[in-house]
Design a protein around this motif. Sequence first.
Motif, PDB file in Angstrom:
ATOM      1  N   THR A  67       0.791  -1.130   0.060  1.00  0.00           N
ATOM      2  CA  THR A  67      -0.006   0.103  -0.154  1.00  0.00           C
ATOM      3  C   THR A  67       0.834   1.234  -0.127  1.00  0.00           C
ATOM      4  N   PRO A  68       0.427   2.433  -0.147  1.00  0.00           N
ATOM      5  CA  PRO A  68       1.186   3.711  -0.213  1.00  0.00           C
ATOM      6  C   PRO A  68       1.743   3.807   0.942  1.00  0.00           C
ATOM      7  N   ALA A  69       1.233   3.427   2.136  1.00  0.00           N
ATOM      8  CA  ALA A  69       1.749   3.554   3.351  1.00  0.00           C
ATOM      9  C   ALA A  69       3.440   2.663   3.633  1.00  0.00           C
ATOM     10  N   LEU A  70       3.615   1.786   2.789  1.00  0.00           N
ATOM     11  CA  LEU A  70       4.822   1.144   2.809  1.00  0.00           C
ATOM     12  C   LEU A  70       5.895   1.749   1.884  1.00  0.00           C
ATOM     13  N   ILE A  71       5.420   2.909   1.098  1.00  0.00           N
ATOM     14  CA  ILE A  71       6.733   3.375   0.353  1.00  0.00           C
ATOM     15  C   ILE A  71       7.430   4.423   1.088  1.00  0.00           C
ATOM     16  N   PRO A  73      -3.580  -5.159  -5.605  1.00  0.00           N
ATOM     17  CA  PRO A  73      -4.994  -4.512  -5.162  1.00  0.00           C
ATOM     18  C   PRO A  73      -4.714  -3.502  -4.059  1.00  0.00           C
ATOM     19  N   GLY A  74      -3.533  -3.396  -3.350  1.00  0.00           N
ATOM     20  CA  GLY A  74      -3.500  -2.208  -2.396  1.00  0.00           C
ATOM     21  C   GLY A  74      -3.021  -0.947  -2.894  1.00  0.00           C
ATOM     22  N   LEU A  75      -2.628  -1.037  -4.198  1.00  0.00           N
ATOM     23  CA  LEU A  75      -1.942   0.153  -4.766  1.00  0.00           C
ATOM     24  C   LEU A  75      -3.175   0.614  -6.278  1.00  0.00           C
ATOM     25  N   ASP A  76      -3.754  -0.463  -6.888  1.00  0.00           N
ATOM     26  CA  ASP A  76      -4.407  -0.234  -8.001  1.00  0.00           C
ATOM     27  C   ASP A  76      -5.419   0.814  -7.933  1.00  0.00           C
TER      28      ASP A  76
END
Length: 318
Positions: free
Chosen positions: A120-124, A144-147
């Motif tokens: 997900t964006p939080a892991l970037i 699916p967590g980013l799309d």
Amino acid sequence: MTPAVVTLGLHILDVLGRPVTRIPPGQEVELLEEITMTVAGTAAATAVDLARLGVRTATVGALGRDPMGEFLRSRMTAEGIDCSGLTDVDGLQTSATILPIRPDGGRPPLHVIGASAALTPALIPWPTVERARILHMGGTGLLPGLDGEPTVHVLRRAKDAGLTVVMDFIPTKDPAFPAQLAACLPHVDFLLPNLEDACFVAGTDDRREAIDWYHGHGVGCTVLTMGADGVSVTPRGEHERLLPAYAVDVVDTTGCGDAFSAGFITGLLEGRGPVAAAELGLAAGSVVATGLGSDAGITDRPALDRFAARTPRLTVPA
């Protein structure tokens, strides 16, 4: 290490066997010539190939807390890749694929999305990403967590930070996917799908119509890999250039697109324009096709240059 490139997306363990001519019935044994296990995925395999071509590379993705994840992390670290952006997640296995390789090099994948769904964006790690020159977004469609809208925000932020954005995607049958991808395209400088995937999403069998679809949605340049037919390079507002493929004996097509991406990105970092960068990508993808797995053939940049100089080309496609 300050990376020149950050690859973001799919990190997969591939188990490959060749040649597979049939799936035997019951408990019958089918003997193969070769089985291997490799780092794969549109972000991970591209990172490995970039590192072998001498590019400082960091990678961002999600792994399971399992032996497969340990294998991926250790192999990528050994290649000199900054793996601090890989997050171990609980409750999901590392993404993995079983690939029975046909004699013609084709490979129907048997895939488990696994931990990639947890990216997900939080892991970037944005401090790492924003120091790079290029962001390679690899695997849109199976993340699916980013799309969708999250990817749009990620790409917009990368562009605002001054990065060049390169994207490859894996289309799904979800009817919402074309619109999700289209929303990303104004923030993508170079789109690097294969022709079949590009046409599927654009809803056409015509290459030029597909190119127009992507340009109409704002992408900077389409770079379509076409297997034995070479590569199509079309910056928005300019004429298409067709580059001939290399004449190689194909063993396995797994990872050829990821290797192409690595070669293309390397060319961009060297200051090449898109056509010249695609020439380097063609060489990289062709080398990988001569062996089993995503990392076959690519050793270093001088060896790739020697391959390009010595290997004949096929006819330019129509």
